[in-house]
Scaffold this active site. Structure first.
Site, PDB file in Angstrom:
ATOM      1  N   ASP A   1      49.664  20.903 -52.449  1.00  0.00           N
ATOM      2  CA  ASP A   1      49.854  19.446 -52.476  1.00  0.00           C
ATOM      3  C   ASP A   1      51.333  19.098 -52.602  1.00  0.00           C
ATOM      4  OD1 ASP A   1      46.799  18.613 -54.344  1.00  0.00           O
ATOM      5  OD2 ASP A   1      47.185  19.531 -52.388  1.00  0.00           O
ATOM      6  N   ALA A   2      52.036  19.857 -53.450  1.00  0.00           N
ATOM      7  CA  ALA A   2      53.468  19.574 -53.667  1.00  0.00           C
ATOM      8  C   ALA A   2      54.232  19.736 -52.355  1.00  0.00           C
ATOM      9  CB  ALA A   2      54.021  20.509 -54.732  1.00  0.00           C
TER      10      ALA A   2
ATOM     11  N   LYS B   1      17.235  17.464 -31.679  1.00  0.00           N
ATOM     12  CA  LYS B   1      17.609  16.980 -30.340  1.00  0.00           C
ATOM     13  C   LYS B   1      17.295  18.048 -29.309  1.00  0.00           C
ATOM     14  CE  LYS B   1      21.551  14.600 -32.405  1.00  0.00           C
ATOM     15  NZ  LYS B   1      23.016  14.606 -32.631  1.00  0.00           N
TER      16      LYS B   1
ATOM     17  N   LYS C   1      20.593  15.118 -41.177  1.00  0.00           N
ATOM     18  CA  LYS C   1      20.809  13.690 -40.921  1.00  0.00           C
ATOM     19  C   LYS C   1      21.494  13.132 -42.172  1.00  0.00           C
ATOM     20  CE  LYS C   1      18.506   9.486 -39.301  1.00  0.00           C
ATOM     21  NZ  LYS C   1      19.047   8.607 -40.365  1.00  0.00           N
TER      22      LYS C   1
ATOM     23  N   LYS D   1      12.094  13.138 -41.327  1.00  0.00           N
ATOM     24  CA  LYS D   1      12.537  12.485 -42.561  1.00  0.00           C
ATOM     25  C   LYS D   1      11.951  13.184 -43.791  1.00  0.00           C
ATOM     26  CE  LYS D   1      14.711   9.215 -42.343  1.00  0.00           C
ATOM     27  NZ  LYS D   1      14.603   7.781 -42.105  1.00  0.00           N
TER      28      LYS D   1
ATOM     29  N   SER E   1      18.554   3.624 -32.795  1.00  0.00           N
ATOM     30  CA  SER E   1      17.969   4.323 -33.955  1.00  0.00           C
ATOM     31  C   SER E   1      17.079   5.437 -33.405  1.00  0.00           C
ATOM     32  CB  SER E   1      17.145   3.337 -34.779  1.00  0.00           C
ATOM     33  OG  SER E   1      16.210   2.726 -33.910  1.00  0.00           O
ATOM     34  N   LEU E   2      16.436   6.144 -34.296  1.00  0.00           N
ATOM     35  CA  LEU E   2      15.651   7.315 -33.901  1.00  0.00           C
ATOM     36  C   LEU E   2      14.198   7.120 -34.301  1.00  0.00           C
ATOM     37  CD1 LEU E   2      18.096  10.055 -35.211  1.00  0.00           C
ATOM     38  CD2 LEU E   2      17.544   9.594 -32.827  1.00  0.00           C
TER      39      LEU E   2
ATOM     40  N   GLU F   1      20.152  19.484 -36.988  1.00  0.00           N
ATOM     41  CA  GLU F   1      21.307  19.261 -37.862  1.00  0.00           C
ATOM     42  C   GLU F   1      20.913  18.281 -38.959  1.00  0.00           C
ATOM     43  OE1 GLU F   1      22.978  17.517 -34.073  1.00  0.00           O
ATOM     44  OE2 GLU F   1      24.142  16.388 -35.536  1.00  0.00           O
TER      45      GLU F   1
HETATM   46  C1  LIG Z   1      21.335   7.916 -34.695  1.00  0.00           C
HETATM   47  C2  LIG Z   1      21.716   9.367 -34.820  1.00  0.00           C
HETATM   48  C3  LIG Z   1      21.982   9.917 -36.065  1.00  0.00           C
HETATM   49  N1  LIG Z   1      22.321  11.230 -36.100  1.00  0.00           N
HETATM   50  N2  LIG Z   1      22.625  11.996 -37.187  1.00  0.00           N
HETATM   51  C4  LIG Z   1      22.852  13.227 -36.690  1.00  0.00           C
HETATM   52  N3  LIG Z   1      23.196  14.305 -37.453  1.00  0.00           N
HETATM   53  N4  LIG Z   1      22.728  13.255 -35.341  1.00  0.00           N
HETATM   54  C5  LIG Z   1      22.386  11.997 -34.966  1.00  0.00           C
HETATM   55  N5  LIG Z   1      22.140  11.491 -33.742  1.00  0.00           N
HETATM   56  C6  LIG Z   1      21.805  10.172 -33.662  1.00  0.00           C
HETATM   57  O1  LIG Z   1      21.536   9.600 -32.484  1.00  0.00           O
HETATM   58  C7  LIG Z   1      21.635  10.458 -31.305  1.00  0.00           C
HETATM   59  C8  LIG Z   1      20.293  11.106 -31.089  1.00  0.00           C
HETATM   60  C9  LIG Z   1      22.050   9.574 -30.147  1.00  0.00           C
END
Ligand SMILES: Cc1c[n+]2nc(N)[nH]c2nc1OC(C)C
Length: 324
Positions: free
Chosen positions: A32-33, A291, A116, A315, A81-82, A114
């Site tokens: 940091d210094a 995905k 969320k 979820k 949204s998903l 991955e």
């Molecule tokens: C709304 C969203 C949220 N998230 N969160 C992650 N990790 N990936 C991700 N992808 C998203 O949307 C894509 C599938 C387009």
């Protein structure tokens, strides 16, 4: 001082590299210094030679002017949204729907999984490798322009790291606040008699919407990329996992938990395993984003009105809110 530009350029490169290693790789090199000494030297030189100041200099992260309000920014591609999945059966059903449309079997579909992250989704736009715009998700189609605030996050590169940068890149991801930073912030807020946040997600969203970037700069926020929404020239027929690897070389935090997984059974196993690791991560997640990895397949599958056919969020049960 004969060659200020030479020393300025060298200092910027050293400080950018130190920032990247500390805030993106969690693997600091400079003390940091040492960092502060070189940062102050750069500020000195830029004060003596203001004509040499560039917006992507590490000294330009924290602007001083509070915004009157935030402009509306229309997202070039909606931030949708998903759909949700809550069980192994839901994961299998999602995989079957995908397989049917791709005319293959569910076990042949390659997914990425991955965490969320439970934070505030934002979009960052880079032109010729330089950050030009940052915005909140808003209602998915229109967000708030908060570029000055997002510039203060050390995990947001002001310029892309690689030598051959894309002409246009739009990165989407989550801004989070880790539990440790959240507790410390609320402790300070209680002592100061100011606003206490209910949870890290609210604290992150509230910190991003501060009118004064100097306040945002003091908040422990991190940006975690999860998608390259636009990329020109594009990488051709590639995959989400390859795009995320590319984002990492361009200077973004990408999830270390991202895995390429074939078939719904192994995806469900990943979700179960991450669920068991959830409490030890040090930040809030509310599930797993599953995905279809191949981008051609994503394009073929497209979107239903409000969410992609090619992705679903698994979820976890809501956690009892931490009563602060
Ligand atoms: C709304 C969203 C949220 N998230 N969160 C992650 N990790 N990936 C991700 N992808 C998203 O949307 C894509 C599938 C387009």
């Amino acid at each position: 001082d004969a060659q200020p530009l030479e020393e300025i350029t060298q200092l910027r490169a050293t400080l950018d590299e130190a920032n990247y290693r500390y805030y993106v790789l969690d693997d600091p090199t400079l003390t940091d210094a040492d960092y502060d000494r070189q940062f102050q030297r750069l500020q000195e030189l830029e004060t003596e030679h203001p004509e040499l100041i560039t917006p992507d200099s590490p000294t330009q992260r924290v602007g001083a002017a509070p915004a009157e309000g935030f402009p509306s920014v229309a997202h070039a591609i909606p931030m949708l949204s998903l759909d949700n999945a809550f069980s192994r059966e839901d994961i299998h059903a999602f995989a079957e729907r995908v397989a049917e449309r791709l005319e293959c079997t569910a076990d042949d579909v390659e997914f990425t999984c991955e965490p969320k992250l439970d934070g505030a989704a934002v979009s960052l736009v880079y032109e010729q490798g330089v950050l030009v715009s940052g915005a909140t998700r808003g209602d998915g189609r229109t967000g708030e322009g908060i570029t000055s605030n997002l510039r203060t996050l050390r995990s947001v590169p002001l310029k892309l790291r690689d030598s051959n940068v894309p002409a246009l890149l739009e990165v989407r991801g989550e801004v989070i606040m880790r539990h440790a930073g959240f507790e410390a912030l609320n402790e300070r807020a209680r002592e100061a008699g100011s606003k206490v946040f209910a949870n890290p997600r609210n604290a992150a969203a509230g910190s991003l919407r501060q009118l004064d970037p100097r306040i945002t700069a003091k908040r422990p926020l991190e940006f975690h990329a999860y998608q390259a929404a636009r990329l020109e020239p594009d990488l051709g027929d590639t995959s989400h996992s390859e795009l995320m690897a590319r984002l990492a070389t361009l200077g973004f935090r990408a999830s270390s938990e991202l895995k390429v997984i074939k078939g719904p059974q192994a995806v469900a196993d990943y979700c179960e395993q991450l669920g068991e690791k959830r409490d030890g991560l040090g930040f809030d997640i509310d599930g797993v984003v599953i995905k279809v990895n191949d981008l051609r397949h994503q394009r073929e599958l497209g979107f239903v009105a409000r969410a992609p056919r090619w992705a679903v969020a698994f979820k976890f049960p809501a956690q009892e809110e931490v009563t602060t």
